[in-house]
Design a protein around this motif. Structure first.
Motif, short mmCIF file in Angstrom:
data_model
loop_
_atom_site.label_atom_id
_atom_site.label_comp_id
_atom_site.label_asym_id
_atom_site.label_seq_id
_atom_site.Cartn_x
_atom_site.Cartn_y
_atom_site.Cartn_z
N THR A 58 5.94 23.13 1.33
CA THR A 58 6.50 22.87 2.66
C THR A 58 5.40 22.60 3.67
OG1 THR A 58 8.37 24.30 2.15
CG2 THR A 58 7.98 23.81 4.47
N GLU A 59 4.33 23.35 3.61
CA GLU A 59 3.21 23.17 4.53
C GLU A 59 2.49 21.84 4.27
OE1 GLU A 59 0.80 24.14 7.74
OE2 GLU A 59 2.66 25.05 7.04
N ARG A 62 4.60 19.13 5.65
CA ARG A 62 4.54 19.13 7.10
C ARG A 62 3.24 18.48 7.59
NH1 ARG A 62 2.10 21.46 11.15
NH2 ARG A 62 0.88 22.82 9.81
N ASN A 67 5.49 16.16 10.51
CA ASN A 67 6.76 16.69 11.05
C ASN A 67 6.53 17.99 11.76
OD1 ASN A 67 8.24 14.55 10.15
ND2 ASN A 67 8.77 15.54 8.23
#
Length: 67
Positions: A58-59, A62, A67
């Motif tokens: 997820t990181e 991102r 985002n």
């Protein structure tokens, strides 16, 4: 940059407790239960690691998708 070492210590603690439990049960002649306890400890650590890998992806998403 802030590095959080809590997951490393948590995984180490689960491994340490599992190793002690396995040794005690094996010495008590409960080898079957000792193997099950080791398997349960492994599954707990696997669940923890999969959670942290999900956070890592997820990181990374991102950072690179802005985002």
């Amino acid at each position: 940059m802030d590095f959080d070492l809590t997951p490393v210590f948590q995984i180490g603690a689960v491994g340490f407790i599992t190793a002690i439990l396995h040794t005690v049960l094996k010495q008590a002649g409960k080898e079957d239960i000792a193997h099950w306890a080791t398997l349960v400890g492994f599954i707990i650590v696997l669940y923890m690691v999969s959670h942290y890998i999900g956070d890592l992806f997820t990181e990374v998403k991102r950072v690179f998708l802005f985002n």
